[in-house]
Write an enzyme that holds these catalytic residues in place. Structure first.
Site, PDB file in Angstrom:
ATOM      1  N   GLN A  22      -3.003  -6.105 -48.447  1.00 14.06           N
ATOM      2  CA  GLN A  22      -1.708  -5.512 -48.143  1.00 14.06           C
ATOM      3  C   GLN A  22      -1.735  -4.722 -46.844  1.00 14.06           C
ATOM      4  O   GLN A  22      -0.777  -4.770 -46.055  1.00 14.06           O
ATOM      5  CB  GLN A  22      -1.269  -4.598 -49.286  1.00 14.06           C
ATOM      6  CG  GLN A  22       0.138  -4.026 -49.090  1.00 14.06           C
ATOM      7  CD  GLN A  22       0.528  -3.047 -50.177  1.00 14.06           C
ATOM      8  OE1 GLN A  22      -0.036  -1.962 -50.242  1.00 14.06           O
ATOM      9  NE2 GLN A  22       1.476  -3.432 -51.026  1.00 14.06           N
TER      10      GLN A  22
ATOM     11  N   GLU B  44       5.029   9.004 -17.810  1.00 17.68           N
ATOM     12  CA  GLU B  44       5.628  10.343 -17.740  1.00 17.68           C
ATOM     13  C   GLU B  44       6.750  10.367 -16.701  1.00 17.68           C
ATOM     14  O   GLU B  44       7.807  10.983 -16.915  1.00 17.68           O
ATOM     15  CB  GLU B  44       4.552  11.376 -17.397  1.00 17.68           C
ATOM     16  CG  GLU B  44       3.551  11.637 -18.510  1.00 17.68           C
ATOM     17  CD  GLU B  44       2.541  10.517 -18.702  1.00 17.68           C
ATOM     18  OE1 GLU B  44       1.941  10.449 -19.791  1.00 17.68           O
ATOM     19  OE2 GLU B  44       2.350   9.708 -17.764  1.00 17.68           O
TER      20      GLU B  44
ATOM     21  N   HIS C 185      11.376  12.518   2.712  1.00 23.51           N
ATOM     22  CA  HIS C 185      11.813  11.143   2.492  1.00 23.51           C
ATOM     23  C   HIS C 185      11.815  10.319   3.778  1.00 23.51           C
ATOM     24  O   HIS C 185      12.268   9.173   3.769  1.00 23.51           O
ATOM     25  CB  HIS C 185      13.206  11.124   1.860  1.00 23.51           C
ATOM     26  CG  HIS C 185      13.224  11.729   0.484  1.00 23.51           C
ATOM     27  ND1 HIS C 185      14.388  12.147  -0.135  1.00 23.51           N
ATOM     28  CD2 HIS C 185      12.223  12.001  -0.393  1.00 23.51           C
ATOM     29  CE1 HIS C 185      14.093  12.642  -1.323  1.00 23.51           C
ATOM     30  NE2 HIS C 185      12.783  12.555  -1.505  1.00 23.51           N
TER      31      HIS C 185
ATOM     32  N   GLU D 160       9.788  -4.105  -9.703  1.00 21.11           N
ATOM     33  CA  GLU D 160       8.351  -3.973  -9.980  1.00 21.11           C
ATOM     34  C   GLU D 160       8.122  -3.541 -11.422  1.00 21.11           C
ATOM     35  O   GLU D 160       7.246  -4.072 -12.114  1.00 21.11           O
ATOM     36  CB  GLU D 160       7.714  -2.975  -9.021  1.00 21.11           C
ATOM     37  CG  GLU D 160       6.242  -2.754  -9.283  1.00 21.11           C
ATOM     38  CD  GLU D 160       5.562  -1.852  -8.261  1.00 21.11           C
ATOM     39  OE1 GLU D 160       4.402  -1.461  -8.492  1.00 21.11           O
ATOM     40  OE2 GLU D 160       6.195  -1.534  -7.231  1.00 21.11           O
TER      41      GLU D 160
ATOM     42  N   ALA E 233      -1.439  11.111  -3.464  1.00 13.76           N
ATOM     43  CA  ALA E 233      -0.035  10.739  -3.675  1.00 13.76           C
ATOM     44  C   ALA E 233       0.020   9.466  -4.502  1.00 13.76           C
ATOM     45  O   ALA E 233      -0.334   8.396  -4.023  1.00 13.76           O
ATOM     46  CB  ALA E 233       0.679  10.542  -2.342  1.00 13.76           C
TER      47      ALA E 233
ATOM     48  N   ALA F 126       0.836  -1.200   0.000  1.00 12.61           N
ATOM     49  CA  ALA F 126       0.000   0.000   0.000  1.00 12.61           C
ATOM     50  C   ALA F 126       0.868   1.246   0.000  1.00 12.61           C
ATOM     51  O   ALA F 126       1.372   1.666   1.040  1.00 12.61           O
ATOM     52  CB  ALA F 126      -0.932  -0.014   1.213  1.00 12.61           C
TER      53      ALA F 126
END
Length: 384
Positions: free
Chosen positions: A279, A367, A179, A242, A131, A125
């Protein structure tokens, strides 16, 4: 183009996995998509075959196969003969490594064996209402107490969320640091932990996706993974794998779409001849075949790099960007070649089109992948 990364042992393993999926998983898929989730016993069935967390050591019930190609094969066969919404790959290769590599020996012995057997389903999670790709924006918070952490907040778009027994939750532990994040293992049944609604999505009908809520959850310190202030670093470290595994599934999905369409254009007739004889069809299939082979080669190279512990964040981002863009390009082109049939739910290509769209969003939007790749080239406002 022939793939050259597998040897005879891998191909023998693939044959066994394919037979298992065709017999045990394929018949269940229509019901899973209708009910909105995979049956729990499907995880146990994979566990009984030894197809979950094959990298785990024998002391935890695993096979000790330190070769990502085996996990790649299971993922590819699930996409072909199971359903891309059956997130055994998330369980085995995205969540479980947090427990194995950050956990203490006591934590590994407590959590890995039931996860290997498929008795406990895993989830992670990170995403919140405000966020997503910006993990530093996480608002969920955990405050340290004497013998536990007090966890508050909410998460959304959580895969395996309704059925998960063990959930790795990212929460802020240092209020004044973007952080300063910790990783906490929340177990089903903990007071204060609740699941909201099952989310209805554009695609991946069989995937259980949910909202999760944490209201004063007392998380024992024995459920903290690693240093509770270094979670952001850990997340960045594990996201490369991941993104690679997302790419494995994406390009496998595109390959299945191509194969289905090749059969379709050989059989469907217009103006008295198969549409594959025109084609335009030949040229389109040639373009898709070339794009597929290029992306598959990059994905396979990423798997080999990961086996050597040499997969960088930038390389994983390149792989994820190309694989998911190719997936959507190929499946869109394949649906077009199906004509009106491609728009009908009864045709698999229609469902695949819906299922594919999210791959350019999850595991970090494309992005964000471009941003990571660009920074890896030294193109960063902080360094220019």
């Amino acid at each position: 183009m022939p793939r050259v990364i597998f040897d005879a042992d891998h191909e023998q393993f693939r044959d066994a996995v394919r037979r298992f999926y065709q017999a045990e998983i394929t018949p269940r898929v229509p019901r899973w998509r209708e009910q909105g989730h995979v049956d729990r016993d499907a995880f146990r069935a994979l566990g009984e075959q030894g197809y979950l967390m094959m990298w785990a050591g024998e002391e935890y019930g695993g096979a000790g196969l330190d070769d990502l190609r085996y996990e790649q094969i299971v993922c590819e066969e699930n996409v072909r003969h199971g359903d891309p919404g059956f997130y055994s790959n998330l369980h085995s290769m995205i969540v479980a490594p947090y427990l194995a590599k950050l956990g203490t020996e006591e934590q590994r012995r407590r959590w890995l064996p039931p996860a290997v057997r498929g008795e406990k389903i895993l989830a992670i999670a990170m995403t919140e209402p405000a966020a997503g790709s910006d993990l530093a924006g996480i608002k969920a918070r955990a405050e340290e107490r004497d013998d536990h952490w007090l966890l508050d907040g909410s998460k959304t778009y959580i895969s395996n969320g309704m059925q998960a027994d063990l959930i790795v939750v990212a929460a802020r532990t240092v209020p004044d640091s973007r952080h300063g994040i910790g990783l906490f293992v929340v177990e089903a049944g903990m007071p204060g932990f609740s699941r909201g609604r099952r989310l209805h999505k554009l695609g991946l009908d069989a995937q259980d996706t949910a909202e999760l809520f944490f209201d004063g959850v007392r998380v024992p310190k024995a459920n903290v993974l690693g240093d509770p202030r270094l979670g952001f670093k850990y997340l960045a470290q594990f996201l490369a794998t991941e993104r690679l595994m997302t790419s494995v599934g994406s390009i496998a999905h595109a390959q299945v779409a191509f194969d289905l369409t090749l059969d379709f254009v050989k059989q469907r007739k217009a103006f008295g001849k198969p549409i594959g004889a025109f084609q335009n069809t030949r040229f389109k299939m040639a373009e898709l075949r070339t794009a597929l082979d290029a992306a598959q080669t990059l994905v396979d190279q990423g798997v080999l790099l990961a086996n050597r512990q040499a997969l960088s964040a930038a390389a994983a981002s390149q792989i994820k960007l190309l694989a998911t863009e190719t997936e959507n390009l190929v499946i869109d082109g394949c649906l077009q070649l199906h004509g009106g049939a491609g728009f009908m739910e009864e045709y698999r290509i229609s469902r695949m089109y819906r299922d594919a769209r999210v791959s350019r969003i999850f595991a970090g939007s494309n992005e964000i992948m471009k941003e990571i790749i660009g920074r890896g080239l030294g193109l960063d406002e902080r360094t220019m």
